[in-house]
Design a protein around this motif. Structure first.
Motif, PDB file in Angstrom:
ATOM      1  N   ILE A  21       0.848  -1.197   0.000  1.00 23.82           N
ATOM      2  CA  ILE A  21       0.000   0.000   0.000  1.00 23.82           C
ATOM      3  C   ILE A  21       0.883   1.247   0.000  1.00 23.82           C
ATOM      4  CG2 ILE A  21      -1.640   1.348   1.371  1.00 23.82           C
ATOM      5  CD1 ILE A  21      -2.817  -1.399   2.280  1.00 23.82           C
ATOM      6  N   ALA A  22       1.932   1.246   0.823  1.00 22.05           N
ATOM      7  CA  ALA A  22       2.847   2.393   0.882  1.00 22.05           C
ATOM      8  C   ALA A  22       3.509   2.629  -0.471  1.00 22.05           C
ATOM      9  CB  ALA A  22       3.910   2.170   1.971  1.00 22.05           C
ATOM     10  N   ASP A  23       3.919   1.548  -1.147  1.00 21.56           N
ATOM     11  CA  ASP A  23       4.506   1.684  -2.488  1.00 21.56           C
ATOM     12  C   ASP A  23       3.514   2.353  -3.442  1.00 21.56           C
ATOM     13  OD1 ASP A  23       6.860   0.439  -1.687  1.00 21.56           O
ATOM     14  OD2 ASP A  23       6.278  -1.530  -2.505  1.00 21.56           O
ATOM     15  N   GLY A  24       2.259   1.926  -3.378  1.00 18.54           N
ATOM     16  CA  GLY A  24       1.230   2.503  -4.244  1.00 18.54           C
ATOM     17  C   GLY A  24       0.977   3.968  -3.942  1.00 18.54           C
ATOM     18  N   VAL A  25       0.916   4.307  -2.656  1.00 17.64           N
ATOM     19  CA  VAL A  25       0.703   5.706  -2.261  1.00 17.64           C
ATOM     20  C   VAL A  25       1.874   6.561  -2.725  1.00 17.64           C
ATOM     21  CG1 VAL A  25       0.509   7.276  -0.286  1.00 17.64           C
ATOM     22  CG2 VAL A  25      -0.822   5.157  -0.323  1.00 17.64           C
ATOM     23  N   GLU A  26       3.104   6.066  -2.541  1.00 18.37           N
ATOM     24  CA  GLU A  26       4.278   6.813  -2.998  1.00 18.37           C
ATOM     25  C   GLU A  26       4.242   7.040  -4.504  1.00 18.37           C
ATOM     26  OE1 GLU A  26       7.730   4.688  -1.673  1.00 18.37           O
ATOM     27  OE2 GLU A  26       7.625   5.526   0.346  1.00 18.37           O
ATOM     28  N   ALA A  27       3.859   6.024  -5.252  1.00 21.60           N
ATOM     29  CA  ALA A  27       3.790   6.158  -6.713  1.00 21.60           C
ATOM     30  C   ALA A  27       2.767   7.221  -7.109  1.00 21.60           C
ATOM     31  CB  ALA A  27       3.452   4.817  -7.359  1.00 21.60           C
ATOM     32  N   VAL A  28       1.621   7.231  -6.461  1.00 18.49           N
ATOM     33  CA  VAL A  28       0.591   8.240  -6.746  1.00 18.49           C
ATOM     34  C   VAL A  28       1.103   9.630  -6.384  1.00 18.49           C
ATOM     35  CG1 VAL A  28      -1.687   9.082  -6.034  1.00 18.49           C
ATOM     36  CG2 VAL A  28      -1.371   6.660  -6.576  1.00 18.49           C
ATOM     37  N   GLN A  29       1.744   9.760  -5.226  1.00 21.27           N
ATOM     38  CA  GLN A  29       2.267  11.060  -4.801  1.00 21.27           C
ATOM     39  C   GLN A  29       3.295  11.593  -5.791  1.00 21.27           C
ATOM     40  OE1 GLN A  29       3.577   9.930  -0.865  1.00 21.27           O
ATOM     41  NE2 GLN A  29       1.804  10.920   0.086  1.00 21.27           N
ATOM     42  N   LEU A  30       4.187  10.736  -6.262  1.00 20.68           N
ATOM     43  CA  LEU A  30       5.202  11.180  -7.219  1.00 20.68           C
ATOM     44  C   LEU A  30       4.577  11.549  -8.563  1.00 20.68           C
ATOM     45  CD1 LEU A  30       8.057   8.660  -6.357  1.00 20.68           C
ATOM     46  CD2 LEU A  30       7.912  11.076  -5.730  1.00 20.68           C
ATOM     47  N   ALA A  49       0.635  27.642  -4.992  1.00 27.14           N
ATOM     48  CA  ALA A  49       1.761  27.624  -4.057  1.00 27.14           C
ATOM     49  C   ALA A  49       1.502  26.660  -2.907  1.00 27.14           C
ATOM     50  CB  ALA A  49       2.022  29.030  -3.514  1.00 27.14           C
ATOM     51  N   ARG A  50       0.293  26.616  -2.398  1.00 20.86           N
ATOM     52  CA  ARG A  50      -0.043  25.686  -1.312  1.00 20.86           C
ATOM     53  C   ARG A  50       0.038  24.249  -1.787  1.00 20.86           C
ATOM     54  NH1 ARG A  50      -4.512  27.603   2.799  1.00 20.86           N
ATOM     55  NH2 ARG A  50      -3.916  25.533   3.467  1.00 20.86           N
ATOM     56  N   GLN A  51      -0.441  23.979  -2.997  1.00 24.51           N
ATOM     57  CA  GLN A  51      -0.392  22.623  -3.537  1.00 24.51           C
ATOM     58  C   GLN A  51       1.051  22.193  -3.786  1.00 24.51           C
ATOM     59  OE1 GLN A  51      -3.034  20.519  -3.729  1.00 24.51           O
ATOM     60  NE2 GLN A  51      -4.019  22.204  -2.656  1.00 24.51           N
ATOM     61  N   LEU A  52       1.864  23.099  -4.307  1.00 29.30           N
ATOM     62  CA  LEU A  52       3.283  22.791  -4.535  1.00 29.30           C
ATOM     63  C   LEU A  52       3.988  22.496  -3.211  1.00 29.30           C
ATOM     64  CD1 LEU A  52       4.159  25.410  -7.281  1.00 29.30           C
ATOM     65  CD2 LEU A  52       4.241  22.917  -7.536  1.00 29.30           C
ATOM     66  N   SER A  53       3.685  23.272  -2.190  1.00 32.38           N
ATOM     67  CA  SER A  53       4.280  23.058  -0.877  1.00 32.38           C
ATOM     68  C   SER A  53       3.893  21.691  -0.318  1.00 32.38           C
ATOM     69  CB  SER A  53       3.826  24.166   0.077  1.00 32.38           C
ATOM     70  OG  SER A  53       4.304  23.934   1.370  1.00 32.38           O
ATOM     71  N   SER A  54       2.635  21.354  -0.414  1.00 31.18           N
ATOM     72  CA  SER A  54       2.157  20.061   0.063  1.00 31.18           C
ATOM     73  C   SER A  54       2.811  18.918  -0.707  1.00 31.18           C
ATOM     74  CB  SER A  54       0.636  19.992  -0.071  1.00 31.18           C
ATOM     75  OG  SER A  54       0.156  18.733   0.296  1.00 31.18           O
ATOM     76  N   SER A  55       2.881  19.071  -2.014  1.00 28.71           N
ATOM     77  CA  SER A  55       3.479  18.042  -2.855  1.00 28.71           C
ATOM     78  C   SER A  55       4.961  17.881  -2.555  1.00 28.71           C
ATOM     79  CB  SER A  55       3.271  18.393  -4.331  1.00 28.71           C
ATOM     80  OG  SER A  55       3.774  17.386  -5.155  1.00 28.71           O
ATOM     81  N   LEU A  56       5.663  18.979  -2.365  1.00 23.21           N
ATOM     82  CA  LEU A  56       7.086  18.913  -2.040  1.00 23.21           C
ATOM     83  C   LEU A  56       7.297  18.192  -0.710  1.00 23.21           C
ATOM     84  CD1 LEU A  56       9.998  19.580  -2.703  1.00 23.21           C
ATOM     85  CD2 LEU A  56       9.635  21.835  -1.684  1.00 23.21           C
ATOM     86  N   ARG A  57       6.437  18.460   0.253  1.00 21.42           N
ATOM     87  CA  ARG A  57       6.521  17.774   1.541  1.00 21.42           C
ATOM     88  C   ARG A  57       6.379  16.259   1.352  1.00 21.42           C
ATOM     89  NH1 ARG A  57       2.668  20.301   3.600  1.00 21.42           N
ATOM     90  NH2 ARG A  57       3.884  22.081   4.229  1.00 21.42           N
ATOM     91  N   GLU A  58       5.421  15.841   0.512  1.00 15.32           N
ATOM     92  CA  GLU A  58       5.209  14.414   0.251  1.00 15.32           C
ATOM     93  C   GLU A  58       6.417  13.796  -0.461  1.00 15.32           C
ATOM     94  OE1 GLU A  58       1.583  14.472  -1.974  1.00 15.32           O
ATOM     95  OE2 GLU A  58       0.335  14.563  -0.174  1.00 15.32           O
ATOM     96  N   VAL A  59       6.949  14.499  -1.440  1.00 16.32           N
ATOM     97  CA  VAL A  59       8.108  13.991  -2.185  1.00 16.32           C
ATOM     98  C   VAL A  59       9.322  13.873  -1.264  1.00 16.32           C
ATOM     99  CG1 VAL A  59       9.745  14.543  -4.038  1.00 16.32           C
ATOM    100  CG2 VAL A  59       7.281  14.720  -4.442  1.00 16.32           C
ATOM    101  N   CYS A  60       9.500  14.829  -0.372  1.00 24.02           N
ATOM    102  CA  CYS A  60      10.612  14.754   0.589  1.00 24.02           C
ATOM    103  C   CYS A  60      10.439  13.549   1.507  1.00 24.02           C
ATOM    104  CB  CYS A  60      10.698  16.038   1.413  1.00 24.02           C
ATOM    105  SG  CYS A  60      11.362  17.441   0.496  1.00 24.02           S
ATOM    106  N   ARG A  61       9.212  13.254   1.892  1.00 20.91           N
ATOM    107  CA  ARG A  61       8.947  12.088   2.741  1.00 20.91           C
ATOM    108  C   ARG A  61       9.275  10.796   1.985  1.00 20.91           C
ATOM    109  NH1 ARG A  61       6.643  11.520   7.461  1.00 20.91           N
ATOM    110  NH2 ARG A  61       5.641   9.557   7.987  1.00 20.91           N
ATOM    111  N   VAL A  62       8.904  10.732   0.713  1.00 18.16           N
ATOM    112  CA  VAL A  62       9.239   9.560  -0.106  1.00 18.16           C
ATOM    113  C   VAL A  62      10.761   9.422  -0.192  1.00 18.16           C
ATOM    114  CG1 VAL A  62       9.157   8.574  -2.435  1.00 18.16           C
ATOM    115  CG2 VAL A  62       7.085   9.576  -1.439  1.00 18.16           C
ATOM    116  N   ALA A  63      11.446  10.531  -0.442  1.00 18.75           N
ATOM    117  CA  ALA A  63      12.910  10.490  -0.545  1.00 18.75           C
ATOM    118  C   ALA A  63      13.534  10.029   0.770  1.00 18.75           C
ATOM    119  CB  ALA A  63      13.445  11.864  -0.938  1.00 18.75           C
ATOM    120  N   GLU A  64      13.038  10.531   1.879  1.00 21.58           N
ATOM    121  CA  GLU A  64      13.561  10.124   3.184  1.00 21.58           C
ATOM    122  C   GLU A  64      13.314   8.637   3.404  1.00 21.58           C
ATOM    123  OE1 GLU A  64      15.234  10.204   7.041  1.00 21.58           O
ATOM    124  OE2 GLU A  64      15.467  11.483   5.299  1.00 21.58           O
TER     125      GLU A  64
END
Length: 93
Positions: free
Chosen positions: A33-42, A70-85
């Protein structure tokens, strides 16, 4: 010999914002499930970046539209950083 158990940061938090981690061999239901969520987020981040690149060129957007972007980009960047971490702490094999 048993499968090695590893901790993995998953791409969501508890309702009060705490980090969620799953421990396992990476093949379990929660890991899938986490793999799928990460793929959708990316994928969503990539789509949002494309939209963001086009938007300022139009010069028709209102301040509220740009603020929303700007708010959507910020939220998306936060998600991408979490995937990277998450991927940084997991051994890549």
């Amino acid at each position: 010999m048993s499968d090695p158990q590893e901790a993995r940061l998953v791409p969501w938090t508890t309702p009060d914002g705490k980090t969620c981690i799953v421990v396992g061999d990476g093949a379990g239901a929660v890991s899938r499930i986490a793999d799928g969520v990460e793929a959708v987020q990316l994928d969503m981040a990539e789509d949002l970046l494309g939209h963001a690149a086009e938007m300022p060129a139009d010069r028709k957007e209102t301040f509220p539209e740009l603020h929303h972007l700007a708010r959507q980009l910020s939220s998306s960047l936060r998600e991408v950083c979490r995937v990277a971490e998450s991927r940084r702490v997991r051994p890549q094999g």
